[in-house]
Design a protein around this motif. Structure first.
Motif, PDB file in Angstrom:
ATOM      1  N   ILE A  82       0.681  -1.159   0.020  1.00  0.00           N
ATOM      2  CA  ILE A  82       0.063  -0.085   0.080  1.00  0.00           C
ATOM      3  C   ILE A  82       0.865   1.269   0.060  1.00  0.00           C
ATOM      4  CG2 ILE A  82      -1.739   1.473   1.251  1.00  0.00           C
ATOM      5  CD1 ILE A  82      -2.823  -1.509  -0.067  1.00  0.00           C
ATOM      6  N   LEU A 104       2.324   4.951   9.811  1.00  0.00           N
ATOM      7  CA  LEU A 104       1.253   4.207   8.999  1.00  0.00           C
ATOM      8  C   LEU A 104      -0.045   4.513   8.847  1.00  0.00           C
ATOM      9  CD1 LEU A 104       1.462   0.107   9.627  1.00  0.00           C
ATOM     10  CD2 LEU A 104      -0.385   1.236   8.469  1.00  0.00           C
ATOM     11  N   ILE A 105      -0.403   4.989  10.127  1.00  0.00           N
ATOM     12  CA  ILE A 105      -1.895   5.584  10.059  1.00  0.00           C
ATOM     13  C   ILE A 105      -2.009   6.740   9.173  1.00  0.00           C
ATOM     14  CG2 ILE A 105      -3.672   6.763  11.550  1.00  0.00           C
ATOM     15  CD1 ILE A 105      -2.356   4.881  13.601  1.00  0.00           C
ATOM     16  N   ARG A 112      -3.246   8.816  -0.936  1.00  0.00           N
ATOM     17  CA  ARG A 112      -3.853   7.810  -1.640  1.00  0.00           C
ATOM     18  C   ARG A 112      -3.131   7.525  -2.976  1.00  0.00           C
ATOM     19  NH1 ARG A 112      -9.203   7.797  -0.248  1.00  0.00           N
ATOM     20  NH2 ARG A 112      -8.942   5.833  -0.543  1.00  0.00           N
ATOM     21  N   VAL A 124      -2.203   5.995   5.293  1.00  0.00           N
ATOM     22  CA  VAL A 124      -3.467   5.431   5.034  1.00  0.00           C
ATOM     23  C   VAL A 124      -4.433   6.629   4.842  1.00  0.00           C
ATOM     24  CG1 VAL A 124      -5.609   4.033   5.902  1.00  0.00           C
ATOM     25  CG2 VAL A 124      -3.133   3.134   5.925  1.00  0.00           C
ATOM     26  N   LEU A 125      -4.354   7.511   5.919  1.00  0.00           N
ATOM     27  CA  LEU A 125      -5.244   8.525   5.767  1.00  0.00           C
ATOM     28  C   LEU A 125      -5.130   9.586   4.698  1.00  0.00           C
ATOM     29  CD1 LEU A 125      -6.063   9.286   9.678  1.00  0.00           C
ATOM     30  CD2 LEU A 125      -7.569   8.284   7.955  1.00  0.00           C
ATOM     31  N   PHE A 126      -3.851   9.818   4.390  1.00  0.00           N
ATOM     32  CA  PHE A 126      -3.636  11.001   3.521  1.00  0.00           C
ATOM     33  C   PHE A 126      -2.948  10.810   2.222  1.00  0.00           C
ATOM     34  CE2 PHE A 126      -3.342  12.486   8.040  1.00  0.00           C
ATOM     35  CZ  PHE A 126      -4.545  13.253   7.874  1.00  0.00           C
TER      36      PHE A 126
END
Lengths: 306, 319, 246
Positions: B257, B296-297, B304, B300-302
């Motif tokens: 990811i 990591l957070i 794409r 994922v949040l910012f």
């Protein structure tokens, strides 16, 4: 087979099953209603144990420790919901899984910074340290307390979901999210409440196990997988499924580890039984899961289609 | 175009820099690069099903671990294979690793792929944990404590005890893995799995048995990961159930990811950034999981589309 | 030979009959429309026809073969194509890729790993021909997600055509189309008519009466009348069902 040993293991299995239910019910509630996969659910189980350990050591009383730790864990749940979970509701499951995986790392390390790398033992009051004699079987009274508390929590949860206004909203939210919003109910508060409830249940499981295993870093990491197995077998989103599957998994796992070699000895040599039994019993619940899914891909009690 | 330049640049850097470091006395960097490249292969193969096929496997570390044990267990039993004057245990171990993981992928895939979405995530995770507990329970092979591999796989013309040759093999394997994935996703088969990712119902009503296609992709991915595991076993010469802990699977997913799912280069970039970050952060503090988890957070949040998505934004070119 | 023969089909969901003793036949080359008020069970019917749901009782025969319990992909391989009511395309692929996949579905096994699919002329050319037929050739390379709703509906038709299906199940192809788009769609369907056997499920009465050879009226899961457009228009039961709704 020794009947006393069997009874004890049966109760141990029941105890494991109820603790699993406390963790799994929160997971399935949060997934069923919020459509949110929370890997970090077990971190709340761990936090529950640590918070309870701190309070117990401070106040010198386990019961007070639990009573104070419950609202604190709920509060932690609310914070996690607000900061991490809420921005992820609209995302796909992959994002949710990864972000909550990151959250596990954060919470584990934070716990290590606060409570140190070693585990914390939780002392029990004398009246819980003793044994209870039931017929020919002697049982530790604390294990009975766990079973009692687990059953009470389960009953309370069923009552909440099936007979209260909140429960009605929860069930409505599970089946029809737009309807709940259309009724003018603040869905954000409802979600936060559900999340905190799940956190509290997981925390309670951690508090109850802590006097036996002590509170330790990473204690949730194996529980979360077993809880996944429970909700997969039960049907994700189904409370009844979670309850039945939790007891099933708890009993199968405990009894498998104790008696599988004896059963194997009936059909194979002692040596073969003693080598294969540990391996098979370690895999037993996963084999059961695979068998259930082979016939029912959505679990034993699949929730109604949304 | 910009993307091609990036791919060539990254692969050229991986080809040149680690050996140069090694030859100038910085063996440590070659070690780091070897691990990076091997995990890169695992991430590339995970990406085949995750990025292109939409199958979110949270159990790929099990394939890596099984691949490593397929090298370790024969070595433990002192099984050496010879062909003429050559000692060629690797020619048995590596195919065993690939075959065992392919078989495991087939058996678990048959069940996992009957399910969708979050069930799939959790079931792949559970099956990986099953393997973990299985290995833990077998005391013969060290159980929890793991197993030391005394002798690396023996291959004709290659000496894996030489770090440079081991790196060479891993690097070429990475190129092959990337080439294979690029070929597969462009093929008719690849179009079908990408179509099934986009809209499974549509593909079924067109006449594709998407289950069979998915299963095939899952087996290919598992076998490639098993190969990466065989390399990893040879590299570390120490294997333990910890290699297949579910957090390892999570790390593989993060690499995919972070780099950019559904791109050929992305997982390699992701593995690179992951390994470098891990190294840098853990040298600063023993509590490196804290900043790492926060990052990591944040990713994922910012971010794409991962690093490849970021690259596309900065330098243009199709995502 | 009768293309599709549905006899005594029943399907209930938790006590509610979505399909009630439904019988229906489609003759070769016919455009047969199924109409009915909202909630009449049109979508449940089409799901059973294409195999996404199985009936409780009853039988479906397709080209003379019993397909009642056959999986969707096997029905599709026998020559049944379906368009979706809610646009159901593969949004992250190009327009041409979407149609080429439909061609590929008819072109033997897709367990082919080596040659790049986009360079296989036998897949791309028919796909482009179909896009030309629905007037979307100039958008072949666009990402599907970038097209308008009307264009998506036409893509659905191109895909159904590309499968070379003997029977096309069209689930509300006019849904959400207004004015010009609707007229274009009617013209498109008229151009296909006769080539293929079509089961058209549609809300738009003007379109149905303009296109259909025969019309069946579905009310509460049961077909209350079947006949030519004029007969249906004159049918008292039909009028009541529709007047009752309005």
């Amino acid at each position: 087979m020794d009947l006393t040993l069997f009874t004890i293991q049966l109760l141990n299995g029941l105890q494991l099953g109820l603790l699993l239910f406390l963790v799994a019910s929160g997971l399935t509630l949060v997934f069923g209603i919020l459509d949110f996969v929370n890997l970090a659910h077990a971190s709340l189980y761990m936090l529950g144990a640590f918070i309870c350990a701190s309070f117990t050591l401070w106040l010198g009383n386990f019961v007070w420790g639990v009573l104070l730790a419950l609202p604190v864990t709920a509060l932690v749940g609310l914070v996690v919901e607000r900061v991490v979970a809420r921005p992820l509701y609209a995302r796909d499951h992959l994002d949710q899984v990864l972000a909550t995986f990151g959250l596990i790392l954060v919470i584990d390390t934070a716990a290590q910074l606060i409570w140190g790398p070693a585990g914390i033992a939780v002392p029990l009051p004398d009246w819980l340290e003793g044994q209870v004699q039931i017929g020919a079987v002697t049982l530790p009274s604390f294990r009975l307390l766990i079973i009692g508390a687990g059953l009470m929590a389960a009953a309370g949860l069923f009552w909440l979901v099936n007979y209260t206004r909140l429960g009605m909203l929860i069930r409505a939210g599970a089946s029809n999210r737009t309807m709940v919003s259309a009724l003018g109910i603040d869905i954000q508060s409802l979600f936060a409440l559900v999340f905190a409830l799940g956190a509290t249940l997981a925390g309670l499981a951690g508090m109850l196990i802590a006097p036996i295993t002590e509170a330790s870093i990473g204690m949730g990491n194996s529980v979360i997988i077993t809880a996944f197995v429970v909700i997969i077998v039960g049907g994700i989103g189904s409370m009844k499924g979670a309850f039945i599957a939790a007891l099933m998994i708890g009993l199968i796992d405990t009894l498998g580890r104790s008696f599988l070699d004896d059963i194997f000895k009936l059909v194979m040599s002692t040596e073969a039984a003693e080598t294969s039994a540990p391996a098979i019993s370690a895999m037993l619940i996963y084999i059961i899961m695979a068998a259930v899914l082979a016939f029912k891909p959505s679990g034993l009690f699949p929730p109604k289609v949304r | 175009m910009a993307r091609k330049i990036l791919t060539v640049a990254v692969l050229a850097a991986l080809a040149v820099l680690p050996p140069v470091f090694y030859l100038t006395g910085n063996a440590f960097y070659l070690d780091l690069a070897t691990r990076l490249v091997i995990l890169g292969i695992a991430a590339v193969s995970l990406n085949l099903i995750l990025g292109f096929g939409g199958m979110i496997s949270f159990g790929h570390a099990a394939f890596v671990g099984l691949g490593a044990y397929a090298v370790g267990i024969p070595a433990y039993h002192w099984l050496y294979y010879t062909a003429g004057d050559w000692a060629v245990s690797g020619l048995a171990q590596i195919p065993i690793a690939v075959a065992v993981t392919a078989l495991f992928a087939l058996l678990t895939g048959l069940i996992c792929l009957r399910t969708r979405g979050v069930y799939f995530i959790m079931i792949t995770m559970a099956f990986a944990q099953m393997v973990y507990y299985l290995i833990v329970s077998i005391e013969e092979y060290g159980g929890d404590d793991g197993l030391v591999i005394d002798t690396r796989s023996q291959l004709p013309f290659l000496d894996l005890d030489d770090p440079l040759q081991l790196y060479g093999l891993a690097y070429v394997s990475l190129l092959v893995a990337m080439g294979l994935v690029a070929m597969i996703v462009k093929s008719r088969f690849g179009m079908v799995i990408q179509g099934a990712k986009g809209n499974d119902e549509r593909m079924r009503t067109l006449g594709f048995n998407t289950y069979a296609y998915r299963l095939t992709a899952y087996v290919i991915s598992g076998a490639m990961c098993g190969y990466a595991g065989a390399l990893l076993g040879n590299f570390t010469t120490f294997i333990s159930p910890e290699m297949m802990d579910w957090t390892r699977s999570g790390e593989l997913m993060f690499m995919v990811i972070l780099g950019g799912a559904g791109t050929v280069l992305g997982p390699v970039l992701g593995a690179t950034v992951f390994i470098v970050l891990e190294e840098v952060l853990s040298s600063i503090t023993i509590h490196w999981h804290l900043p790492f988890g926060l990052m990591l957070i944040a990713v994922v949040l910012f971010v794409r589309g991962g690093l490849m998505g970021l690259f596309a934004v900065l330098f243009g070119g199709r995502k | 030979m009768t293309v599709l023969e549905v006899t005594g089909l029943n399907k209930s969901f938790g006590g509610i009959k979505a399909t009630d003793d439904l019988t229906l036949t489609l003759e070769p080359g016919e455009l047969h429309a199924v109409i009915g008020p909202n909630g009449a069970g049109k979508t449940t019917l089409i799901s059973q026809l294409c195999g996404l749901q199985f009936p409780d009782t009853g039988a479906i025969r397709f080209l003379g073969r019993d397909i009642t319990r056959m999986t969707p992909h096997r029905r599709a391989r026998m020559g049944m194509a379906r368009s979706f009511q809610i646009t159901s395309l593969i949004m992250d692929m190009s327009v041409e890729d979407n149609v080429a996949l439909a061609v590929q579905a008819r072109a033997g096994t897709s367990f082919r790993f080596i040659r790049p699919a986009r360079r296989i002329a036998s897949l791309r050319e028919p796909a482009r021909a179909m896009l030309d037929r629905v007037g979307l050739l100039d958008k072949a390379d666009h990402p599907t997600v970038a097209l308008s709703h009307g264009e998506h509906r036409r893509m659905e038709i191109a895909i159904a055509l590309a499968t070379q299906a003997r029977l096309m199940l069209l689930d509300e192809p006019m849904a959400g189309l207004g004015g010009e788009d609707a007229a274009e769609m009617v013209a498109l369907l008229r151009s296909i008519k006769g080539d293929r056997t079509i089961l058209l499920i549609e809300h738009d009465m003007d379109a149905v009466f303009a296109l259909a050879d025969r019309i069946s009226v579905l009310v509460y899961g049961h077909i209350i009348a079947t006949g030519a457009p004029d007969e249906i228009r004159a049918n008292a039961a039909v009028q009541q069902a529709y007047l009752g709704e309005d």
